[in-house]
Design an enzyme around this catalytic site. Sequence first.
Site, short mmCIF file in Angstrom:
data_model
loop_
_atom_site.label_atom_id
_atom_site.label_comp_id
_atom_site.label_asym_id
_atom_site.label_seq_id
_atom_site.Cartn_x
_atom_site.Cartn_y
_atom_site.Cartn_z
N ARG A 131 0.82 -1.22 0.00
CA ARG A 131 0.00 0.00 0.00
C ARG A 131 0.86 1.27 0.00
NH1 ARG A 131 -5.24 -1.49 3.77
NH2 ARG A 131 -5.91 -3.21 2.48
N ASP A 185 -15.69 9.50 8.18
CA ASP A 185 -14.56 8.59 8.02
C ASP A 185 -13.28 9.42 8.18
OD1 ASP A 185 -14.38 5.54 6.70
OD2 ASP A 185 -12.53 6.68 6.54
C1 LIG Z 1 -13.67 -1.81 6.37
S1 LIG Z 1 -14.24 -0.15 6.31
C2 LIG Z 1 -15.88 -0.35 6.96
C3 LIG Z 1 -16.91 0.44 6.18
C4 LIG Z 1 -18.36 0.24 6.62
N1 LIG Z 1 -18.56 0.67 7.98
C5 LIG Z 1 -18.78 -1.19 6.45
O1 LIG Z 1 -18.89 -1.94 7.43
O2 LIG Z 1 -19.01 -1.61 5.31
C6 LIG Z 1 -13.37 0.59 7.68
C7 LIG Z 1 -13.34 2.10 7.62
O3 LIG Z 1 -12.85 2.59 8.87
C8 LIG Z 1 -12.13 3.78 8.62
N2 LIG Z 1 -11.29 4.07 9.78
C9 LIG Z 1 -10.19 3.41 10.21
N3 LIG Z 1 -9.67 4.01 11.29
C10 LIG Z 1 -10.48 5.07 11.57
C11 LIG Z 1 -10.44 6.09 12.57
N4 LIG Z 1 -9.50 6.14 13.50
N5 LIG Z 1 -11.41 7.02 12.53
C12 LIG Z 1 -12.38 7.00 11.58
N6 LIG Z 1 -12.45 6.07 10.61
C13 LIG Z 1 -11.50 5.11 10.61
C14 LIG Z 1 -11.35 3.47 7.34
O4 LIG Z 1 -10.93 4.63 6.67
C15 LIG Z 1 -12.38 2.65 6.56
O5 LIG Z 1 -13.09 3.43 5.63
#
Ligand SMILES: C[S@@+](CC[C@H](N)C(=O)[O-])C[C@H]1O[C@@H](n2cnc3c(N)ncnc32)[C@H](O)[C@@H]1O
Length: 292
Positions: A45, A149
């Site tokens: 990445r 996000d």
């Molecule tokens: C796997 S996706 C999940 C998306 C959606 N909630 C779902 O279940 O389909 C995880 C998301 O968490 C976000 N994320 C990770 N760490 C985070 C943080 N500290 N604060 C806010 N968002 C975060 C990432 O950018 C990513 O878009």
Amino acid sequence: MTFVDKWQQQEFPMSIADFDFLRNLAYSQTGIVLPERKKQMVYSRLSRRVRTLRLSTFSQYCHYLENNTQELPEFINALTTNLTAFFREKHHFVHLDKQICPQWLAGKQKRIRIWSAACSTGEEAYSIAMTLYGRIDLNLFDVKILATDLNTQVLETAKKGIYSAEVLPTIPANFSAKYIKTLPNTEQFSIKQRIKDLVHFKQLNLLQTWPMSGPFDVIFCRNVFIYFDSDTKQRIIKKFRALLNDGGYLIIGHAETINDFAADFEFVGHTIYRARKRKVPFSPLFQQQEAE
Ligand SMILES: C[S@@+](CC[C@H](N)C(=O)[O-])C[C@H]1O[C@@H](n2cnc3c(N)ncnc32)[C@H](O)[C@@H]1O
């Protein structure tokens, strides 16, 4: 070949110290834990960043990160896992439709606030909006969906609300007939404005201060706790409870649990929890104290 050699002989050499620097930075900035087994993922990445910046080693990239604060969001955007889908974990939307909406319709409260925390490219928030639209009379109810996000790039996609036609079958046909429009001469469709109008996308790091005062009626925080350690998860769940109305819902991902919070939440169904009644009524001040 030793373990160290393998990483030193890649296109962009990465030392143990480089990996440790990168994972410590990811942890302190985002809460995301990157164990040794994720090294290949981190390598691939971030290689894109190393290449774009015309650097030749990860040591140079670490140095660059230390000296250029504007690289931090790029680093975070490259590292996060953003996998999502419309109506992912369908039973959550069935619960929203069949259990939660009837409670709202029968109740006195006309202000409904929902938060999709860690919304990625927006499919989760739009799935919530499609479930509510037509189910709740928007002339009677003030409904808002906040979708946040950490990753600025996914939020750009989310705000546009344009997706590949390939994923159209993941939206139930009765919803796609009403709430999406196909874009002629493209392999894409867009979310109709009336659904987009219900959703407000904002950047928010769950680890940092939250500007919202709440209260929320439902918080979706799905498939993000899996990247955090127990301390981070506990802090965030405590803050979620502080922002939820009594009886409000916390909905988490299929591989996640909040078993340590039995005093705050009752289990209502697979990965769906309900906030227990507070001893002291909700107030923004109380919410702040509770979250600290
Ligand atoms: C796997 S996706 C999940 C998306 C959606 N909630 C779902 O279940 O389909 C995880 C998301 O968490 C976000 N994320 C990770 N760490 C985070 C943080 N500290 N604060 C806010 N968002 C975060 C990432 O950018 C990513 O878009």
